[in-house]
Motif scaffolding. Structure first.
Motif, PDB file in Angstrom:
ATOM      1  N   ALA A 292      -3.856   6.178   7.497  1.00  0.00           N
ATOM      2  CA  ALA A 292      -2.478   6.721   7.417  1.00  0.00           C
ATOM      3  C   ALA A 292      -1.374   5.603   8.020  1.00  0.00           C
ATOM      4  N   ALA A 293      -1.980   4.636   8.823  1.00  0.00           N
ATOM      5  CA  ALA A 293      -1.093   3.454   9.310  1.00  0.00           C
ATOM      6  C   ALA A 293      -0.254   2.826   8.484  1.00  0.00           C
ATOM      7  N   GLY A 294       0.944   2.217   8.693  1.00  0.00           N
ATOM      8  CA  GLY A 294       1.683   1.612   8.081  1.00  0.00           C
ATOM      9  C   GLY A 294       1.196   0.087   8.107  1.00  0.00           C
ATOM     10  N   ASN A 295       1.915  -0.670   7.003  1.00  0.00           N
ATOM     11  CA  ASN A 295       1.485  -2.239   6.980  1.00  0.00           C
ATOM     12  C   ASN A 295       2.670  -2.995   6.628  1.00  0.00           C
ATOM     13  N   ASP A 296       3.675  -2.634   6.747  1.00  0.00           N
ATOM     14  CA  ASP A 296       4.952  -3.409   6.332  1.00  0.00           C
ATOM     15  C   ASP A 296       5.285  -4.219   7.320  1.00  0.00           C
TER      16      ASP A 296
ATOM     17  N   ARG B   6       4.082  -5.468  13.818  1.00  0.00           N
ATOM     18  CA  ARG B   6       4.559  -5.184  15.056  1.00  0.00           C
ATOM     19  C   ARG B   6       5.411  -3.589  15.199  1.00  0.00           C
ATOM     20  N   SER B   7       5.416  -3.012  14.309  1.00  0.00           N
ATOM     21  CA  SER B   7       5.835  -1.610  14.216  1.00  0.00           C
ATOM     22  C   SER B   7       5.243  -0.800  14.689  1.00  0.00           C
ATOM     23  N   ILE B   8       5.597   0.313  15.508  1.00  0.00           N
ATOM     24  CA  ILE B   8       5.097   1.310  16.047  1.00  0.00           C
ATOM     25  C   ILE B   8       3.894   1.894  14.743  1.00  0.00           C
ATOM     26  N   PHE B   9       4.538   1.998  13.680  1.00  0.00           N
ATOM     27  CA  PHE B   9       3.703   2.670  12.404  1.00  0.00           C
ATOM     28  C   PHE B   9       2.570   1.957  11.945  1.00  0.00           C
TER      29      PHE B   9
ATOM     30  N   LEU C  80      -6.978  10.161  18.337  1.00  0.00           N
ATOM     31  CA  LEU C  80      -6.616   8.915  17.682  1.00  0.00           C
ATOM     32  C   LEU C  80      -5.533   9.400  16.476  1.00  0.00           C
ATOM     33  N   VAL C  81      -4.158   8.843  16.277  1.00  0.00           N
ATOM     34  CA  VAL C  81      -3.234   9.380  15.612  1.00  0.00           C
ATOM     35  C   VAL C  81      -2.804   8.275  15.038  1.00  0.00           C
ATOM     36  N   ALA C  82      -2.469   8.185  13.634  1.00  0.00           N
ATOM     37  CA  ALA C  82      -1.566   7.252  12.909  1.00  0.00           C
ATOM     38  C   ALA C  82      -0.947   8.045  11.779  1.00  0.00           C
ATOM     39  N   THR C  83       0.323   7.170  11.521  1.00  0.00           N
ATOM     40  CA  THR C  83       1.290   7.880  10.596  1.00  0.00           C
ATOM     41  C   THR C  83       2.210   6.464  10.207  1.00  0.00           C
ATOM     42  N   ASP C  84       2.452   6.736   8.891  1.00  0.00           N
ATOM     43  CA  ASP C  84       3.467   5.595   8.113  1.00  0.00           C
ATOM     44  C   ASP C  84       4.581   6.391   7.644  1.00  0.00           C
ATOM     45  N   THR C  85       4.818   7.681   8.367  1.00  0.00           N
ATOM     46  CA  THR C  85       6.005   8.372   8.007  1.00  0.00           C
ATOM     47  C   THR C  85       5.859   9.186   6.834  1.00  0.00           C
ATOM     48  N   HIS C  86       4.927   8.783   5.876  1.00  0.00           N
ATOM     49  CA  HIS C  86       4.574   9.539   4.745  1.00  0.00           C
ATOM     50  C   HIS C  86       3.381  10.425   4.734  1.00  0.00           C
TER      51      HIS C  86
ATOM     52  N   LEU D 175       2.455  15.073  -5.248  1.00  0.00           N
ATOM     53  CA  LEU D 175       2.034  14.377  -4.103  1.00  0.00           C
ATOM     54  C   LEU D 175       2.007  12.954  -4.789  1.00  0.00           C
ATOM     55  N   ASN D 176       1.840  12.064  -3.631  1.00  0.00           N
ATOM     56  CA  ASN D 176       1.537  10.677  -3.854  1.00  0.00           C
ATOM     57  C   ASN D 176      -0.144  10.678  -4.300  1.00  0.00           C
ATOM     58  N   GLY D 177      -0.566  10.764  -5.458  1.00  0.00           N
ATOM     59  CA  GLY D 177      -1.903  10.662  -5.617  1.00  0.00           C
ATOM     60  C   GLY D 177      -2.765   9.475  -4.737  1.00  0.00           C
ATOM     61  N   ARG D 178      -2.388   8.617  -4.394  1.00  0.00           N
ATOM     62  CA  ARG D 178      -2.912   7.494  -3.976  1.00  0.00           C
ATOM     63  C   ARG D 178      -3.198   7.841  -2.332  1.00  0.00           C
ATOM     64  N   TYR D 179      -2.291   8.890  -1.793  1.00  0.00           N
ATOM     65  CA  TYR D 179      -2.606   9.194  -0.388  1.00  0.00           C
ATOM     66  C   TYR D 179      -3.608  10.247  -0.230  1.00  0.00           C
TER      67      TYR D 179
END
Length: 374
Positions: A144-148, A151-154, A170-176, A326-330
């Motif tokens: 669930a972590a972002g990759n853009d 250095r972003s908190i996401f 342990l928690v992660a989010t990419d806002t989606h 839903l986004n099927g990939r997620y």
């Protein structure tokens, strides 16, 4: 410096440390691996200034000292040497000689004094965790972590230590989407709550470096660094700056529909649906439709230039009929890290988050935001 050690042990050590070595930098010293021989142990260090890996193992030390060798060629050369005893000896002309059987190779070294000092392990909070639990947590949360922006908190994973609850989160989010894992530490040196925002890359490297068998890893949280230690391995990384979102506020407290379904069946269907759901319009790419009936779950997807898919799955459904996109990939990435035979989906409304959790387990869930269509 002069040491003797078996090639398989040196390869194992070098390949671990190499993962932290900088590849694109103008700071030449951190493109190398530092070798330090002292009291019949060899310590290898690599860093890109954000991530550092240190590995120590026993060798025969004939002469103590240190060497800084170019990481890429040294790693590739050692990996290709025969599995026999090796002699590593520094020579007068800033080279190192690696002797094996009746052969030898010489490599130019780098000025070891230019290698940055790695920080000592220190912090106000430390605890130990079972390796199997930590690797499981990292595998399930980092999806669930972002990759853009690195250095972003996401792009980070939030560690929360809650001694009063005797657990870590342990928690992660990419806002989606949002992934949360609750684990239990083996012991803790603090009675205070601690948090750390750790780069996702460091978490994945730690999971890759730790062995697959039972054991414990010690986690130490400092002011700006976090450290993980297991036997001869130490990994440290700088913490990300910034405030992680108040994720508890977006977790649904109730739902109107519950679906329990075989994980493998749902995963296979979502995989096919997502494969088909390719669209030139990025806003519609990977979109699948879930139609919840009284006794079945229908999944559809389409792409104008490819075709249409519709599959109906038997499921145990409690609550109201519902339809959402839903986004099927997620959803697919979440299902791939769920190990239980059945999976549970909890739904509240077409545009409210869907909670996906393993059936019979309360320590993990992934929340996925639906997509507005039409």
């Amino acid at each position: 410096m002069h040491i003797l050690c078996p090639q398989p042990q040196l390869v194992n050590a070098v390949q671990k440390v190499y993962r932290a070595v900088a590849t694109t930098t103008t700071y030449h010293a951190i493109t190398g691996i530092l070798l330090q021989a002292h009291e019949n142990t060899l310590t290898l260090q690599g860093t890109d200034l954000d991530l550092g890996i240190i590995y120590t193992f026993p060798v025969e030390v004939i002469e103590e000292g240190e060497l800084l060798l170019p990481a890429r060629i040294f790693t590739e050369m050692v990996r290709r040497l025969p599995p026999t005893s090796l002699s590593l000896q520094s020579l007068q002309d800033n080279t190192v000689e690696i002797a094996y059987q009746q052969s030898k190779v010489q490599l130019n070294s780098i000025d070891a004094s230019q290698f940055p000092l790695l920080p000592p392990v220190e912090g106000n909070f430390s605890f130990t965790v079972a390796i199997t639990a930590l690797k499981d947590a990292i595998r399930k949360v980092t999806i669930a972590a972002g990759n853009d922006d690195l250095r972003s908190i996401f792009n980070g994973v939030l560690w929360e230590l809650e001694p009063g609850e005797n657990r870590f989160n342990l928690v992660a989010t990419d806002t989606h989407r949002l992934a949360v894992y609750h684990g239990q530490p083996e012991d803790s040196t603090s009675n205070e709550t601690a948090t750390a925002l750790v780069p996702c890359r460091a978490m994945n490297e730690l999971a890759r470096l730790l062995p697959g068998e039972d054991g414990l890893v010690k986690i130490t949280i400092g002011e700006s660094q976090i450290y993980a230690q297991h036997e001869g391995l130490t990994l440290y990384t700088r913490l990300l700056n910034g405030k992680f979102p108040h994720y508890q506020q977006v977790i649904p407290t109730d739902h109107i529909t519950t679906i329990e379904i075989a994980t493998r069946d749902l995963l296979d269907t979502v995989e096919r649906a997502t494969l088909l759901a390719r669209d030139e319009n990025k806003a519609r790419a990977h979109i699948i439709i879930l139609q919840v009936g009284e006794k079945s779950l229908k999944i559809t997807s389409e792409a104008a230039e490819i075709g249409h898919l519709e599959e109906e799955l038997t499921a145990e459904i409690a609550g109201q009929p519902l339809e959402l996109a839903l986004n099927g990939r997620y959803l697919l990435e979440t299902l791939r890290v769920i190990d239980t035979e059945n999976v549970i989906l909890e739904l509240l409304a077409p545009l409210k988050p869907v909670v996906v959790r393993p059936a019979g387990q309360e320590n993990y869930f992934c929340l996925i935001l639906p997509v507005r269509i039409g």
